[in-house]
Design a protein around this motif. Structure first.
Motif, PDB file in Angstrom:
ATOM      1  N   THR A  18      20.562 -55.988 -34.300  1.00 48.96           N
ATOM      2  CA  THR A  18      20.102 -55.992 -32.912  1.00 48.96           C
ATOM      3  C   THR A  18      18.585 -55.844 -32.887  1.00 48.96           C
ATOM      4  O   THR A  18      18.029 -54.974 -33.572  1.00 48.96           O
ATOM      5  N   GLU A  19      17.928 -56.699 -32.121  1.00 48.69           N
ATOM      6  CA  GLU A  19      16.466 -56.661 -32.006  1.00 48.69           C
ATOM      7  C   GLU A  19      16.068 -56.358 -30.558  1.00 48.69           C
ATOM      8  O   GLU A  19      16.677 -56.879 -29.617  1.00 48.69           O
ATOM      9  N   LYS A  20      15.066 -55.492 -30.410  1.00 46.02           N
ATOM     10  CA  LYS A  20      14.559 -55.122 -29.086  1.00 46.02           C
ATOM     11  C   LYS A  20      13.350 -55.998 -28.743  1.00 46.02           C
ATOM     12  O   LYS A  20      12.432 -56.132 -29.550  1.00 46.02           O
ATOM     13  N   TYR A  47      14.812 -55.881 -23.356  1.00 49.28           N
ATOM     14  CA  TYR A  47      16.206 -56.280 -23.517  1.00 49.28           C
ATOM     15  C   TYR A  47      16.524 -56.338 -25.012  1.00 49.28           C
ATOM     16  O   TYR A  47      15.618 -56.371 -25.855  1.00 49.28           O
ATOM     17  N   TYR A  48      17.835 -56.313 -25.295  1.00 45.28           N
ATOM     18  CA  TYR A  48      18.265 -56.353 -26.686  1.00 45.28           C
ATOM     19  C   TYR A  48      18.899 -57.707 -27.008  1.00 45.28           C
ATOM     20  O   TYR A  48      19.648 -58.260 -26.201  1.00 45.28           O
ATOM     21  N   HIS A  85      21.355 -59.555 -29.737  1.00 42.60           N
ATOM     22  CA  HIS A  85      22.317 -59.331 -30.816  1.00 42.60           C
ATOM     23  C   HIS A  85      22.396 -60.603 -31.660  1.00 42.60           C
ATOM     24  O   HIS A  85      22.714 -61.680 -31.160  1.00 42.60           O
TER      25      HIS A  85
END
Length: 280
Positions: free
Chosen positions: A162-164, A201-202, A204
């Motif tokens: 998961t990247e922010k 936002y994240y 996935h």
């Protein structure tokens, strides 16, 4: 040259049954069956013809290949052939049709009846043992494959992370630094009204691992759907059930049984309590 062909040459040269059997490490009955099946005849005169004619011969029905037939059996050739075909598909009806050239209706009853014959069952058991030796494979090897399948996980194939990311508005601006099909634009930070800070936002991300790091033996299929990898693994529940059917029953003592029952009871009470609270 096969063992039978070499044995035929020795027979035609005058060698005795027992000597041929000893030479090729088979029984005398096997040598006799080779002779009968292949029509070995000593001293058969060679026929000469001034005008040789080509004789059409019906093709001989091929029997499924097995290195060596199990020796010392009272079964007929057709019964043996039935056994060979049966080990191909484990279908008695199909095997009977192939061996006896019978109708489907006859094979339906005769195939299953022949399969119950004690001598046929014994012969099949010996053939299975021989096949296992030829394949260097045992039932434990197959069960180990099911263990491997039952303990497999999609994480063996796919990686998840998961990247922010910070959130921006895309605003059209004739002097903007960016340009696309609709013209120039710029990005403005999207501010969260509750925090007063830039929103985020994240994302996935699912990725397929490098092929050299993947054990493909437990993968049923892999495809790409809308740019994302979709992996279907082999049926774990089926593998687990097969293992459970073949493993001994687990030993459970009274203490562990009571602990399990208490845990189940506590869980049910909580479910009922939550349901009652919602209804009030």
């Amino acid at each position: 040259m096969t063992k039978q062909e070499m044995a035929e040459k020795d027979y035609l040269a005058g060698m005795k049954y027992k000597d041929i059997a000893a030479k090729y490490e088979v029984s005398i009955n096997t040598v006799k069956s080779w002779k009968k099946r292949n029509g070995w005849v000593r001293g058969a005169p060679k026929k000469k013809s001034v005008h040789p004619k080509t004789k059409k011969v019906a093709p001989k029905k091929e029997i499924p290949a097995v290195k060596e037939l199990v020796e010392d059996t009272d079964l007929t050739d057709k019964q043996k052939t039935f056994c060979m075909y049966y080990l191909q598909r484990y279908n008695a009806t199909w095997a009977y049709q192939k061996a006896y050239d019978s109708t489907y209706e006859t094979a339906m009853t005769s195939g299953s009846r022949l399969l119950r014959n004690d001598k046929v069952k014994s012969y099949l058991s010996k053939l299975k043992t021989q096949q296992a030796q030829d394949l260097y494979l045992t039932a434990n090897d197959i069960l180990l494959r099911y263990v491997h399948q039952a303990t497999s996980n999609v994480n063996d194939v796919l990686s998840f992370r998961t990247e922010k990311h910070l959130a921006y508005y895309k605003i059209r601006d004739a002097n903007g630094p960016y340009e696309d099909g609709g013209g120039k634009f710029r990005y403005e930070p999207k501010i969260n009204p509750e925090t007063g800070e830039q929103d985020f936002y994240y994302e996935h991300i699912v990725e397929l691992k490098d092929s050299k790091d993947i054990d493909t033996s437990n993968i049923k299929s892999i495809r790409i759907d809308k740019g994302e990898p979709v992996v279907e693994m082999e049926d774990k529940q089926k593998a687990m059930q097969i293992l459970l059917d073949r493993l001994p029953e687990p030993e459970v003592n009274d203490d562990s049984t009571n602990s399990l029952l208490n845990a189940i009871g506590a869980g049910l009470k909580k479910i009922w309590s939550d349901r009652d609270d919602k209804e009030k």
